[in-house]
Scaffold this motif. Structure first.
Motif: not given
Lengths: 148, 395
Positions: A77-82
């Motif tokens: 998960a390279s982007y912050q999850p919502p």
């Protein structure tokens, strides 16, 4: 099969999903159910109607799932999850694994243990369940390479 | 199955995909009016309106069929609204086919339109551990997580490379560059893909489709009616598969955090089951397919679909893209529209957009992205909660 009893006090980190896994820090296990008629396992727990189309059972027992399996696939998960994911600032990327459990014949997702280097992973590697806190301090299950 | 199970596609229309800031009804009406004009059918002659619902536009979206019928002017037609996630458009088409084949109506409008927020699709708010969608987001598992797990699995099982996935993007961008209805009309190189931000290893931003606004509509009729108005050669819908999965699931599917247990029942691939039913219904096989529109939520997923459609053996999908077989001009073009890579996903419109593209291809009206000699096309898509579809369109 009975699940190990869970003892909690105010100093024990709270599980992110109460009742989904044992709080045994050394040998944690996911808690599922098993149909008493056809033997199908369920995680998360199912206690209503067996989903096997040839089975009309409504009877389930709680079971602790195998705490080891083999790596089916993995990612990051390279982007912050919502939300409702809760992340520290700045966001620290983490790994995610899909692990096949042999006895249950099912694959279960979970984060990878902190510090796992994706570059060292290979499908088929033996994996084991561990407990680690999420960014908000709540305990969750994670997958770690056996012996890592 | 015999030709009396077929219906004719008299007209197709779309509102270009993009973020236009309009209401979903405006998109839908534009698509419907284009489809009506394309068919030559008068609106008053449409006796059934079959809408695909949008869950993002309040009550009017939940009763989309009626909403569009009112916007076009109530004229006493029967109405229906279908919701089946990404397969909503196909379900709406299946409802129209049933009405037509049962003799209840001769001509129907099938329509879907959506507006979609930017970024990750998010779960409903609140603290809901009983909802698998809430649980997986609480643990940090987003939609790209699933696409990436499947992609990595391909790399490990079949030897697919990042370059193979980039080839899919480069190919679809080239196709969509020629499509006036596509949202993204820009050529990309493999270097562009490799330079885009990592989202879910091994997938980068340009491996993953965006969301979008958009609308698509079809005017469909009985084959007799098509003949009566001089359109006996119109492309036919030869099959619509909307089967459920069979327990136990072979793959961990969005939004679940585990597969089913295959202790008592053998594991089945849902994606592979969808076209299988369509082939059976149409009485044709993968060897008859000349063009395919598949749900490329990610570049790697397009390769899975090619194999699920049995257009090549399992694990051979990357070889097809390497050889250029899946490009327009190749022997088996996939996503000549540009696919989701160039459109972005507008859920209730997407399955219908796939059928619109096949219709243009089979009529020889696809312009620079035309697949030479296209005779039979197939679509495939899969959404949440056991919904998916595969439609076969033939000349």
């Amino acid at each position: 099969m009975n699940a190990p009893t869970q003892q909690q006090d105010t100093t024990t980190p709270q599980p992110v999903l109460p009742g989904w896994f044992t709080l045994d820090v050394k040998q944690p296990q996911l808690l599922g159910t098993r149909c008493t008629a056809c033997g199908t396992y369920y995680f998360p727990k199912l206690t209503t109607y067996c989903r096997n189309p040839d089975c009309d059972s409504e009877s389930f027992e709680e079971v602790a799932l195998s705490r080891t399996g083999t790596l089916w696939s993995y990612t990051s998960a390279s982007y912050q999850p919502p939300e409702p994911y809760i992340a520290n600032t700045p966001f620290q990327p983490f790994g995610i694994a899909a692990v096949e459990l042999e006895r249950e014949r099912m694959t279960v997702l979970g984060q990878l243990a902190t510090g796992t280097d994706l570059g060292t992973l290979k499908v088929g590697m033996p994996m084991e369940l561990v407990l680690e806190p999420l960014d908000d301090g709540k305990l969750t299950w994670k997958w770690r390479v056996v012996g890592a | 199955m015999s030709t009396n199970r077929e219906i004719a596609i008299l007209g197709v229309g779309m509102h270009p995909w993009g973020k236009w800031g309009k209401n979903f009804v405006e998109y839908g009406v534009k698509a419907a009016r284009d489809a009506l004009a394309d068919s030559g059918v008068n609106w008053r002659d449409v006796r059934f309106v079959s809408g695909a619902a949008t869950i993002r536009n309040g009550y009017p979206g939940q009763v989309a069929g009626a909403t569009f019928a009112q916007a076009l002017g109530w004229q006493g037609a029967q109405v229906n609204t279908s919701y089946a996630a990404c397969a909503s458009g196909s379900q709406a088409l299946a409802a129209a086919r049933s009405k037509i084949l049962s003799g209840e109506c001769e001509v129907a409008l099938v329509i879907g339109a959506d507006t979609t927020p930017k970024g990750f699709l998010k779960p409903q708010p609140g603290d809901r551990p009983d909802d698998p969608d809430w649980v997986r987001f609480r643990l940090g598992i987003t939609n790209p997580t699933y696409f990436a797990l499947y992609a990595r699995r391909r790399m490990e099982m079949y030897g697919d490379t990042l370059e193979d996935f980039a080839r899919v993007k480069v190919k679809n961008a080239k196709h969509g560059f020629e499509n006036p209805n596509a949202r993204y009309r820009k050529l990309f190189s493999a270097e562009d893909v490799a330079a885009s931000a990592m989202v879910a290893d091994p997938l980068r931003l340009m491996d993953i489709c965006a969301t979008s606004d958009g609308a698509a509509a079809l005017i469909v009729s009985s084959v007799d009616y098509a003949r009566k108005i001089g359109k006996g050669n119109a492309p036919r819908v030869a099959a619509i598969s909307t089967v459920t999965p069979s327990f136990a699931s072979a793959l961990v599917e969005m939004p679940d955090i585990a597969t089913d247990s295959a202790v008592a029942c053998e594991a089945h691939s849902f994606r592979a089951a969808l076209p299988k039913k369509a082939y059976e219904e149409a009485g044709i096989g993968p060897e008859d397919i000349s063009v395919a529109e598949v749900y490329d939520l990610s570049t790697a997923l397009e390769l899975d679909w090619i194999e699920d459609l049995q257009l090549c053996a399992r694990g051979e999908g990357a070889r097809l893209v390497r050889e250029g077989a899946t490009s327009v001009g190749g022997r088996l073009p996939v996503n000549p529209s540009g696919g989701l890579a160039c459109f972005g996903e507008a859920v209730p419109a997407q399955a219908l957009a796939q059928v619109c593209e096949l219709t243009w291809q089979l009529r020889g009206q696809a312009g620079a992205r035309q697949v030479a000699g296209a005779r039979v096309g197939i679509t495939a898509n899969q959404g949440l909660f056991g919904h998916g579809s595969s439609v076969i369109v033939k000349c």
